[in-house]
Enzyme design. Sequence first.
Site, PDB file in Angstrom:
ATOM      1  N   ASN A  46       0.845  -1.198   0.000  1.00  0.00           N
ATOM      2  CA  ASN A  46       0.000   0.000   0.000  1.00  0.00           C
ATOM      3  C   ASN A  46       0.881   1.251   0.000  1.00  0.00           C
ATOM      4  O   ASN A  46       1.950   1.287   0.617  1.00  0.00           O
ATOM      5  CB  ASN A  46      -1.011  -0.001   1.150  1.00  0.00           C
ATOM      6  CG  ASN A  46      -0.431  -0.178   2.523  1.00  0.00           C
ATOM      7  OD1 ASN A  46       0.614  -0.795   2.689  1.00  0.00           O
ATOM      8  ND2 ASN A  46      -1.105   0.355   3.519  1.00  0.00           N
ATOM      9  N   GLU A  48       0.395   5.153   0.672  1.00  0.00           N
ATOM     10  CA  GLU A  48      -0.512   6.201   1.141  1.00  0.00           C
ATOM     11  C   GLU A  48      -0.057   7.569   0.648  1.00  0.00           C
ATOM     12  O   GLU A  48       1.021   7.719   0.057  1.00  0.00           O
ATOM     13  CB  GLU A  48      -0.596   6.149   2.674  1.00  0.00           C
ATOM     14  CG  GLU A  48      -1.172   4.819   3.140  1.00  0.00           C
ATOM     15  CD  GLU A  48      -1.480   4.756   4.624  1.00  0.00           C
ATOM     16  OE1 GLU A  48      -0.995   5.617   5.385  1.00  0.00           O
ATOM     17  OE2 GLU A  48      -2.218   3.819   5.011  1.00  0.00           O
ATOM     18  N   CYS A  57      -4.069   0.748  -2.623  1.00  0.00           N
ATOM     19  CA  CYS A  57      -4.012  -0.500  -1.862  1.00  0.00           C
ATOM     20  C   CYS A  57      -2.934  -1.429  -2.422  1.00  0.00           C
ATOM     21  O   CYS A  57      -2.590  -1.366  -3.611  1.00  0.00           O
ATOM     22  CB  CYS A  57      -5.341  -1.231  -1.931  1.00  0.00           C
ATOM     23  SG  CYS A  57      -6.669  -0.507  -0.977  1.00  0.00           S
ATOM     24  N   GLU A  59      -3.072  -4.636  -3.030  1.00  0.00           N
ATOM     25  CA  GLU A  59      -3.551  -5.581  -4.050  1.00  0.00           C
ATOM     26  C   GLU A  59      -3.559  -4.932  -5.421  1.00  0.00           C
ATOM     27  O   GLU A  59      -3.195  -5.536  -6.425  1.00  0.00           O
ATOM     28  CB  GLU A  59      -4.960  -6.067  -3.702  1.00  0.00           C
ATOM     29  CG  GLU A  59      -5.059  -6.837  -2.396  1.00  0.00           C
ATOM     30  CD  GLU A  59      -5.292  -5.948  -1.187  1.00  0.00           C
ATOM     31  OE1 GLU A  59      -4.921  -4.755  -1.231  1.00  0.00           O
ATOM     32  OE2 GLU A  59      -5.840  -6.453  -0.196  1.00  0.00           O
ATOM     33  N   CYS A  88     -10.143  -5.286   0.466  1.00  0.00           N
ATOM     34  CA  CYS A  88     -11.308  -4.389   0.420  1.00  0.00           C
ATOM     35  C   CYS A  88     -12.115  -4.662  -0.850  1.00  0.00           C
ATOM     36  O   CYS A  88     -11.652  -5.329  -1.786  1.00  0.00           O
ATOM     37  CB  CYS A  88     -10.872  -2.928   0.490  1.00  0.00           C
ATOM     38  SG  CYS A  88     -10.186  -2.270  -1.046  1.00  0.00           S
ATOM     39  N   CYS A  91     -10.540  -3.737  -4.228  1.00  0.00           N
ATOM     40  CA  CYS A  91      -9.470  -4.649  -4.648  1.00  0.00           C
ATOM     41  C   CYS A  91     -10.023  -5.995  -5.112  1.00  0.00           C
ATOM     42  O   CYS A  91      -9.487  -6.613  -6.031  1.00  0.00           O
ATOM     43  CB  CYS A  91      -8.463  -4.822  -3.520  1.00  0.00           C
ATOM     44  SG  CYS A  91      -7.467  -3.330  -3.285  1.00  0.00           S
TER      45      CYS A  91
END
Length: 144
Positions: A46, A48, A57, A59, A88, A91
Amino acid sequence: MVEDSQRDALIVAAGEAREQAYAPYSHYRVGAAVLAEDGRIFSGANVENASYGLTLCAERSAVAAAVTAGARRLLAAAVCTENGVAPCGACRQVLSEFAGDMPIWLCDAQGQVRRMGLAALLPERFGPEQLPHNLPEAPSEKTF
Ligand code: THU
């Protein structure tokens, strides 16, 4: 069919990717790895951003790496988090663009692993087969 050795390699790759996570805001580090049809493994973490909504993310980072390297069909994935949770919703959808009902191994920081299937995580997925004019490059067979 995904070999045990491929599963193990996926889990290692996801764990290593997690170490590269850039998560200064949430401090929630995620690593992911995907297995391409030709046996190659691609990973992502990930990433950010100070503008929180731009966060990427793990994935989706891994899927982007795979597609960038020419992969179009994914056979399995692994995701490593602190608490071994599932990807999530966004993803799940992005993974499904390139996969059938693939196994996803979910790993936690204690090394515990559980297996889930993408179809169970994303029932009634919206895929290329739902589009009336399927693009030539999109996967044509219905795999879910
Ligand atoms: N995150 C992922 O990388 N994958 C998911 O499936 C869920 C959430 C990241 C995004 C953010 O950096 C952090 O976890 C907390 O939401």
